[in-house]
Design an enzyme around this catalytic site. Structure first.
Site, short mmCIF file in Angstrom:
data_model
loop_
_atom_site.label_atom_id
_atom_site.label_comp_id
_atom_site.label_asym_id
_atom_site.label_seq_id
_atom_site.Cartn_x
_atom_site.Cartn_y
_atom_site.Cartn_z
CB SER A 259 -0.90 0.00 1.25
OG SER A 259 -1.48 1.27 1.46
CE LYS A 265 -4.86 -3.32 3.11
NZ LYS A 265 -5.42 -2.22 2.30
CG ASN A 267 -3.82 -4.49 -0.50
OD1 ASN A 267 -4.56 -4.56 0.47
ND2 ASN A 267 -3.17 -3.39 -0.84
NE ARG A 299 -17.25 -3.79 -46.38
CZ ARG A 299 -16.36 -3.52 -47.33
NH1 ARG A 299 -15.70 -2.38 -47.30
NH2 ARG A 299 -16.16 -4.37 -48.31
#
Length: 383
Positions: A259, A265, A267, A299
Site C-alpha cells: 500500500s 497491508k 493486498n 457492410r
C-alpha cells in the site's frame, strides 16, 4: 503494448498490438498472392504509428496500409489486394489474432487444470465450513471447493475449444465473390482461390460471413466463459483471504500487494485484478453481440467498426487474467488449521441439518465421488 490503467497488460505480450494486427494483415495479403501464384514474401517495414494516424481518413486501417504496402513492394503493387476488399483483410487478420489468443489461453487453462487437480486431491480431506448466502451452511471440504473451481475451468476450456477454430472471411466487395470470380474465371475457381488462401493461413474455409458475425460473437462468449470461471475463483480467494477469515492467501511476491499509505497491508492483488477482468468482460462481449445484431446491408456502417477495438480489448484482458489465474492457483496457500478452527467454532449450528437427517457421520455426502468426477474429466476420462 502497455496500458497504465490496466495493470498486468504486459502479460498479454504482442497479442492484438497494432504491430501484430499489421503483421496479420500482411499475412492475409501474402496468402492471397500466394494462392494466385504470385510472389508473396512482402516487405512491411513501415511506421505503425504513422499508419494509425492516417487511418481516420478512410475509416479503417486497410486503406492507408495498402498504400504503404504497395510502396514497399513495387513489383507486386498492381496485383496486390486485387479481388479483395478491406473487410476481407481486416476480418481475417482479426481471426488470426483471435486464434493466437485462443492458443495463449489454452496453455494458461492447462496450467490451471493441473494446479486445481492437485488442490482437489491434496485437500479432499481438508474440512471447512460451506457458506451459502454468506452464512455458514454445512460442513464441506476444500478439496470439493477446488473441484468446483476445476469444473468451471473445464467448462471454459470446452467453450474455448468450440470457438477457437475461426474461419477465413473473404467475400469481396459485397460478399458475392464477384471480383474473385472475375479474377479466377469462374465461381468454382473463386471458391478454390479462397480455400487455397485459407490453407496458406492454416484456417478453415467457409462461405463469407461478412454480415453474419457468429464466429466473432462465439469467440467473445468463450472469452467471457473463461473470465466467469476465474472470477468465481478470485471471489472465493478474496473472501477466504480476509483477515477475519484467514483460510486462503496468495503466494507472496516481491513488490506485490503493498500500500502507498499503510505498511501493514498485504493486498491479494492477483485476485483483485482477476475479479476486475471478470467484471469488465461481459459488457465487451455484449458490444460484439450488439454489433452483430445491428449489421445492415452488405457492410454495416459503424457496427462493423466497433468490433475491432472491442475484440482486441476483450482478448488482451482475457489473456492477462488467464496468466494471473494460473499464477494464483499455482501458488495458492491453504490454511487447513484455520478452516478446521472455523468449522469447530461454527458448531453446533452448522450440524443442524445433519442432526435433522439423523446422520451420524461427517455429513460430507458424495464429496469424494464428486472430486473424482472432476479429476476424471480433467484427464479426459468418462465421469
Amino acid at each position: 503494448m502497455t496500458d497504465l490503467l490496466w495493470p498486468g497488460d504486459a502479460r498479454a505480450g504482442d497479442l492484438f498490438t497494432d504491430a501484430s494486427v499489421v503483421e496479420a494483415m500482411v499475412r492475409v495479403e501474402s496468402a492471397w498472392l500466394a494462392a494466385r501464384g504470385h510472389k508473396s514474401d512482402l516487405k512491411a517495414g513501415f511506421d505503425v504509428r504513422a499508419l494509425a494516424a492516417e487511418t481516420e481518413g478512410g475509416g479503417n486501417p486497410v486503406i492507408p496500409f495498402l498504400k504503404l504496402l504497395r510502396a514497399a513492394n513495387p513489383s507486386v503493387a498492381t496485383t496486390l489486394h486485387t479481388g479483395l476488399t478491406s473487410q476481407d483483410v481486416l476480418d481475417t487478420a482479426l481471426v488470426l489474432q483471435s486464434r493466437e489468443t485462443c492458443a495463449f489461453l489454452a496453455k494458461a487453462l492447462g496450467r490451471q487444470v493441473v494446479a486445481l487437480a492437485q488442490l482437489a486431491e491434496r485437500h479432499r480431506g481438508t474440512r471447512m465450513a460451506a457458506r451459502t448466502l454468506t452464512q455458514h451452511a454445512i460442513p464441506t471440504t476444500f478439496g470439493l471447493k477446488a473441484a468446483g473451481w476445476l469444473q468451471g475451468v473445464l467448462d471454459a476450456r470446452d467453450a474455448l475449444n468450440g470457438a477457437a477454430d475461426l474461419p477465413i472471411q473473404i467475400g469481396g466487395a459485397a460478399g458475392s465473390l464477384a471480383a474473385p470470380t472475375a479474377l479466377a474465371g469462374s465461381p468454382a475457381a473463386a471458391l478454390d482461390l479462397v480455400s487455397a488462401t485459407a490453407a496458406v493461413l492454416g484456417l478453415p474455409a467457409r462461405p463469407p460471413w461478412h454480415t453474419a458475425r457468429a464466429p466473432f460473437t462465439r469467440v467473445a462468449d468463450a472469452f467471457v466463459t473463461c473470465t466467469d470461471a476465474w472470477g468465481k475463483i478470485a471471489n472465493d480467494v478474496l473472501l477466504g483471504s480476509r483477515p477475519e477469515v484467514g483460510e486462503l492467501s496468495e503466494a507472496p511476491a516481491e513488490g506485490r500487494g503493498g500500500s502507498s499509505a499503510m505498511p501493514n497491508k498485504q493486498n491479494p492483488v492477483l485476485s483483485i485484478l482477476i475479479r476486475r477482468a471478470a467484471l469488465a468482460a461481459p459488457p465487451l462481449a455484449a458490444t460484439m453481440h450488439t454489433a452483430a445484431a445491428n449489421a445492415i446491408d452488405e457492410r454495416p456502417d459503424g457496427s462493423w467498426h466497433v468490433e475491432w477495438a472491442t475484440l482486441r480489448t476483450l482478448a488482451r484482458r482475457t489473456a492477462v487474467a488467464a496468466d494471473q489465474t494460473a499464477e494464483l492457483l499455482e501458488g495458492l496457500r491453504v490454511d487447513a488449521a484455520r478452516m478446521a478452527a472455523t468449522l469447530t467454532a461454527a458448531r453446533p449450528g452448522i450440524d443442524a441439518e445433519r442432526r435433522k437427517m439423523g446422520d451420524e457421520g461427517q455429513y460430507l455426502g458424495a464429496s469424494d465421488e464428486l472430486i473424482d468426477a472432476a479429476l476424471a474429466r480433467a484427464q479426459g476420462k468418462p465421469c
